[in-house]
Scaffold this active site. Structure first.
Site, PDB file in Angstrom:
ATOM      1  N   CYS A 408      18.060  33.642  47.313  1.00  0.00           N
ATOM      2  CA  CYS A 408      18.892  32.772  46.470  1.00  0.00           C
ATOM      3  C   CYS A 408      18.631  33.026  44.999  1.00  0.00           C
ATOM      4  CB  CYS A 408      18.621  31.309  46.789  1.00  0.00           C
ATOM      5  SG  CYS A 408      19.565  30.790  48.211  1.00  0.00           S
ATOM      6  N   ASP A 440      35.419  23.860  44.454  1.00  0.00           N
ATOM      7  CA  ASP A 440      34.742  23.086  45.501  1.00  0.00           C
ATOM      8  C   ASP A 440      33.873  24.053  46.297  1.00  0.00           C
ATOM      9  OD1 ASP A 440      34.207  20.998  47.409  1.00  0.00           O
ATOM     10  OD2 ASP A 440      36.022  20.028  46.627  1.00  0.00           O
ATOM     11  N   ASP A 441      33.397  23.588  47.477  1.00  0.00           N
ATOM     12  CA  ASP A 441      32.563  24.484  48.280  1.00  0.00           C
ATOM     13  C   ASP A 441      33.362  25.680  48.788  1.00  0.00           C
ATOM     14  OD1 ASP A 441      30.309  22.961  47.984  1.00  0.00           O
ATOM     15  OD2 ASP A 441      30.849  21.626  49.627  1.00  0.00           O
ATOM     16  N   ASP A 481      45.519  47.068  51.786  1.00  0.00           N
ATOM     17  CA  ASP A 481      45.696  46.750  53.212  1.00  0.00           C
ATOM     18  C   ASP A 481      46.801  45.726  53.415  1.00  0.00           C
ATOM     19  OD1 ASP A 481      43.766  48.410  54.294  1.00  0.00           O
ATOM     20  OD2 ASP A 481      42.145  46.965  53.925  1.00  0.00           O
ATOM     21  N   ASP A 621      47.423  52.382  54.504  1.00  0.00           N
ATOM     22  CA  ASP A 621      46.989  52.892  53.194  1.00  0.00           C
ATOM     23  C   ASP A 621      45.852  53.880  53.430  1.00  0.00           C
ATOM     24  OD1 ASP A 621      45.323  50.764  53.956  1.00  0.00           O
ATOM     25  OD2 ASP A 621      44.702  50.381  51.898  1.00  0.00           O
TER      26      ASP A 621
END
Ligand SMILES: Cc1cc2nc3c(=O)[nH]c(=O)nc-3n(C[C@H](O)[C@H](O)[C@H](O)COP(=O)(O)OP(=O)(O)OC[C@H]3O[C@@H](n4cnc5c(N)ncnc54)[C@H](O)[C@@H]3O)c2cc1C
Length: 747
Positions: A408, A440-441, A481, A621
Site C-alpha cells: 500500500c 466514490d469507491d 479492442d 485490431d
C-alpha cells in the site's frame, strides 16, 4: 529544459550524455526532429549532400543523452509558474531553462513579402518550399526568374547553390541552363559587408561569371506575384522570391518579460544567462550579448554550446558561471555551389576547390559527433547515491528515492494525485452516474436500454520518454479492442504506475500522461470514470474500457465471420515493434519514430465505422501477436484459410531496414512460433518483409475481411478518412486440406 534544437543545444545534449549530472534530467522541446546544420545547407541545396547528411537527429541524440524529447513548439513562457507554454500540449515545468531557437525572418513590415516570398528560415519550411520550387522550375516551359533578397553570406551562398542545382536539373531534362535568370538584391552598397575586400571581390567575380545580376542599394519594400520593387523605385521581375535578410527574435519572446534587444533577441550576459532571469539562459542566434555584438552565424551558436553546457551544470549546482568570450576573428568558409569555396578570416581571404574539400571535411567531422553517438550502456541506471544540487532539499529527496516501500505504501500520495488529476477535464456522459465528478469507491455506469456492454483491458509500460504522447498511445491502444468489436466507447478506468521521484516531478509526469490519455478518451466520446496509481520502477499505463453494442448483436464485428472470397484489408502500416526496439538501441532515425507515433495516435474509431458500413464480415485490431497472429485468430474460428500478399503490406518507414538489421522486439520470438501456420514458410523466410509478419504492434490498425465486391470502395473510403496506408493485403480462401491456414504470396 532545453527549448529549441539549435547548434548550442546539440552540444549540451552530447555533453550531458557523456557526463550526466546525478539528479538532473534534461528535457528537449523542439518542433523539429531533424535539425539542420547550417554549414552544410548550401551543399544540400546544391545537391552535394542528402537530407540525413546535413541534419542532426534530435530524437536519437536526446535518447543518447537520457533526455526526454518532446516534439512540440514553444509559444510562450510563464516564468512565474516556471513553465514553457506549448502549442497543442499542456505546459511543461522547468527548474532551469535554456532557449536556442534561432531567428525568425522579419517580413511583416515589407508589403507582400509574407504572401509571395519564400523565407529561408525556418529551414524545415524552406526545405519543403525549395522542393516545390524545384518542381515548378522543372515544369515551367520558359525562363524562370529568381530573386534572392539579401547580400550577406547566407543570401549569396544560397543563390549560387540554387543556381548550380537548377542548372543541373534543367540539363538533365535536356533543357538549356540559360533558362534561369538570377537576381541578388541588397540594401547595402556592397555585398558581404562584414567580410574583407579580398572575399568581396572574389564573390563579385563569381557572381558576374555565373550571370547573377547584383542590385546594390536596393532595399526591397514591396513583393508581388510578379517580382519586387525597391525603395528607389527599381522593379525586378521574378517568378520566385527567396528571402535571406537579417532576421529577428520570435514574436512570442516579447510576452515573456525577458529583456530583448532592438531586433527582439534575448539579452544575455557573457555567462549566457539572461540579464533578466538567472534561471533562464539563451544561446545562438536568439541570444544578444550586450558586451559583444555578434553576427548571426551558426559558428557562434556552435562555440557557445560547451560553455552553455558547463554553465547549466554549474547553475544547478550553485557554482560560479564561466564567461563566454567570442573569438575576435573567425574563419568563414563560404561556398560557391560548384564544389568551390572562399575562406574569410579577418583581413585574409583565399579560395579554391581545395577550400571546399577542406570545408566538407570539417563539416562532416562535425556531424559525426552528433549523428554517430554510441549506444547507451544501460537503460536503467542505478539511483544516484550522492546528488549535489544548489537545492539541498531536492538533493536529499532524490538521494532518498532509492529506498521506497511496496504494497500500500507504493501508492502515489493523495495530494500529488489530486493535484495532478484535478487539472484534467474528462468528458461528462449522462450515463455515468458516479464518476470522477463525484468520486466514490467505484464508478457507476448505466447500460442504456437495448445495449449490451463490451469489456476490455490493456496495460503496458512506457516505450517513449514523452509522458503526454505515451498517454495518448496507451488510451488509443486500449480503445482499439472496443472499436474492433464495432462498439461505441462508453467509460474507462485507468491503472498507472509512476517511478518514484520528487513530488513535483511525479505530479507533472502523471498530469502530462493523463492529459494525453484524456484527450484521446474525450475525442472517442469515452468518459474517464476512475483509476488507480501506484509507484513502480517504470512508467506504465493501461485502461479497463467498456463500450456499448446493440443488444441484438447485429452491430458486433467478430473475428469469426470471414467468408471465402473476402478481401483482407489492413488500415495502418505495421512495424512498431522493430522500430521501437531500434529506438532503444539508438538505431532508428527520428523521423521513423515520429511516423510510427503518428500512426499509433490515429484512432481506429472512424475506420471501424467505415468497415462496418462496407459490410466487413470479421474484424480485429492488430496488436501484440503481430499481423500473422491476429490473422490466425480470425481464420481459425471462421473455418477458412487465407492468402497474404507480402508486397502489398503497408509498412512503416524504416521498419524493413531495422528488421533486416536483426533488430526485433523482445516479444517477437514468442510470435515467431506461429510460423507453423504458414504453408510456404521455407520459401518466404528470406523475404524482406517476412519478419514483419511477427512484429508486435502497439495501437495498430484494423484487420478486416470485406466482401470482394465492396473491398475497393471500402479501401478508398478508409483512405479518404485519413487512413492513408490502407491496403488490400490478401484474400480469404475456403478451408483446404493442408494443416497450415495461411499461404504467402511473395512476388
Ligand atoms: C542559407 C544559409 C546558410 C548559412 N550558412 C552558414 C554557415 O555556413 N556558417 C554559419 O556559421 N552560419 C550560417 N548561416 C547562419 C546560421 O543558419 C544561423 O546562424 C544558425 O542556424 C543559428 O543557429 P541556432 O542554433 O541559433 O538556431 P537554429 O539553427 O536556427 O536552430 C533553431 C532550432 O530551434 C527550433 N525551434 C525554433 N523555434 C522553436 C519553438 N518555438 N519551439 C521549439 N523549437 C523551436 C528549430 O526547429 C531548430 O531546431 C546560414 C544561414 C543561411 C540562411
Amino acid at each position: 529544459m532545453l527549448v529549441g534544437g539549435g547548434h548550442s543545444h546539440v552540444a549540451v545534449l552530447r555533453r550531458f550524455g557523456m557526463h550526466p549530472v546525478p539528479g538532473v534530467r534534461l528535457t528537449l522541446i523542439c518542433r523539429d526532429i531533424h535539425t539542420p546544420y547550417s554549414g552544410m545547407l548550401p551543399g544540400y541545396i546544391a545537391g552535394h549532400y542528402g537530407y540525413d547528411e546535413v541534419h542532426i537527429d534530435l530524437s536519437r541524440l536526446a535518447r543518447f543523452a537520457g533526455a526526454r524529447f518532446l516534439r512540440a513548439e514553444a509559444v510562450g513562457l510563464d516564468r512565474g509558474a516556471g513553465t514553457v507554454l506549448c502549442r497543442d500540449r499542456p505546459p511543461v515545468p522547468y527548474d532551469r531553462l535554456s532557449i536556442n531557437i534561432g531567428s525568425t525572418p522579419q517580413m511583416a513590415n515589407v508589403a507582400g513579402a509574407l504572401e509571395h516570398a519564400i523565407p529561408v528560415k525556418p529551414i524545415r519550411g524552406f526545405d519543403v518550399r525549395w522542393r516545390s520550387l524545384l518542381d515548378r522550375v522543372r515544369k515551367h516551359p520558359d525562363v524562370t526568374r529568381i530573386a534572392v533578397v539579401g547580400g550577406g553570406a547566407g543570401g549569396i551562398e544560397l543563390a549560387l547553390a540554387m543556381q548550380y542545382r537548377l542548372h543541373n536539373e534543367l540539363r538533365a531534362l535536356g533543357r538549356d541552363p540559360k533558362e534561369l535568370d538570377f537576381h541578388l538584391l541588397t540594401r547595402e552598397s556592397e555585398i558581404l559587408p562584414t567580410h574583407n575586400t579580398l572575399v568581396r571581390r572574389a564573390f563579385e567575380r563569381v557572381l558576374a561569371a555565373r550571370g547573377v545580376a547584383v542590385h546594390r542599394d536596393a532595399e526591397v519594400i514591396h513583393v508581388s506575384a510578379g517580382g519586387v520593387r525597391t525603395a528607389s523605385g527599381e522593379a525586378v521581375q521574378a517568378d520566385e522570391v527567396v528571402w535571406v535578410t537579417r532576421a529577428g527574435g520570435a514574436p512570442w519572446l516579447r510576452e515573456t518579460g525577458l529583456a530583448l534587444d532592438a531586433d527582439g533577441f534575448i539579452q544575455v550576459a557573457d555567462t549566457l544567462a539572461t540579464v533578466t532571469d538567472p534561471k533562464v539562459f539563451a544561446a545562438g542566434d536568439v541570444a544578444s550579448l550586450s558586451r559583444y555584438p555578434l553576427e548571426k552565424a551558426g559558428v557562434f551558436a556552435v562555440r557557445q554550446g560547451p560553455i552553455l553546457a558547463e554553465n547549466l551544470r554549474r547553475a544547478v549546482q550553485g557554482r560560479t558561471l564561466k564567461r563566454y568570450r567570442p573569438q575576435r576573428r573567425w574563419l568563414a568558409l563560404v561556398s560557391t555551389g560548384d564544389r568551390f569555396a572562399v575562406a574569410s578570416r579577418g583581413a585574409i581571404g583565399f579560395e579554391g576547390a581545395w577550400v571546399w574539400r577542406w570545408k566538407d571535411w570539417i563539416d562532416r567531422r562535425f556531424m559525426v559527433k552528433f549523428n554517430e553517438v554510441p549506444a547507451m550502456a544501460s537503460d536503467d541506471p542505478a539511483p544516484p547515491s550522492s546528488v549535489k544540487l544548489d537545492n539541498e532539499e531536492a538533493a536529499q529527496a532524490i538521494s532518498a528515492i532509492a529506498m521506497r516501500c511496496g504494497g500500500c505504501g507504493a501508492k502515489v500520495g493523495a495530494t500529488v494525485l489530486s493535484r495532478a488529476l484535478g487539472a484534467l477535464r474528462p468528458l461528462d456522459r449522462a450515463d455515468v452516474l458516479i464518476g470522477l465528478h463525484a468520486p466514490d469507491d467505484a464508478a457507476v455506469v448505466r447500460a442504456p436500454p437495448g445495449k449490451a456492454m463490451v469489456h476490455t483491458v490493456d496495460f503496458f509500460r512506457a516505450f517513449i520518454d514523452d509522458p503526454y504522447l505515451f498517454g495518448k498511445v496507451a488510451a488509443n491502444h486500449a480503445l482499439g479492442d472496443i472499436f474492433a468489436m464495432g462498439a461505441e466507447a462508453q467509460s474507462a478506468a485507468a491503472i498507472a504506475t509512476v517511478p518514484p521521484g520528487l513530488e513535483a516531478k511525479v505530479e507533472d509526469v502523471l498530469f502530462q500522461m493523463m492529459s494525453g490519455a484524456v484527450e484521446v478518451l474525450n475525442e472517442a466520446g469515452c468518459a474517464l470514470v476512475g483509476g488507480h496509481t501506484g509507484e513502480a520502477r517504470e512508467l506504465a499505463l493501461g485502461f479497463a474500457v467498456n463500450g456499448l453494442v446493440d443488444a441484438d448483436m447485429t452491430s458486433v464485428m467478430r473475428k469469426s465471420g470471414m467468408q471465402p472470397g473476402d478481401v483482407l484489408i489492413l488500415t495502418k502500416p505495421i512495424g512498431t515493434g522493430t522500430l521501437f526496439a531500434a529506438h532503444d538501441r539508438l538505431q532508428a532515425r527520428g523521423r521513423w519514430i515520429d511516423g510510427a507515433l503518428a500512426a499509433m495516435c490515429q484512432s481506429n474509431r472512424l475506420g471501424a465505422q467505415c468497415l462496418r458500413e462496407h459490410g466487413a464480415t470479421a474484424c480485429t485490431d492488430v496488436t501484440g501477436f503481430g499481423l500473422l497472429g491476429h490473422l490466425v485468430e480470425m481464420t481459425r474460428p471462421s473455418g477458412v484459410d487465407a492468402e497474404l500478399d507480402l508486397s502489398a503490406l503497408p509498412v512503416l518507414e524504416g521498419a524493413e531496414q531495422t528488421s533486416a538489421a536483426g533488430i526485433l522486439s523482445s516479444l517477437q520470438p514468442a510470435n515467431v512460433r506461429l510460423r507453423r501456420a504458414l504453408r510456404n514458410q521455407q520459401e518466404a523466410v528470406g523475404h524482406p518483409r517476412y519478419q514483419l509478419l511477427f512484429d508486435p504492434q502497439t495501437a495498430g490498425g484494423l484487420l478486416a475481411s470485406v466482401p470482394a465486391a465492396r473491398a475497393g470502395a471500402c479501401a478508398g473510403a478508409l483512405r479518404a478518412l485519413g487512413y492513408a496506408h490502407t491496403s488490400a493485403i490478401g484474400r480469404v480462401l475456403a478451408r483446404g486440406e493442408e494443416l497450415e491456414p495461411v499461404v504467402l504470396r511473395l512476388a
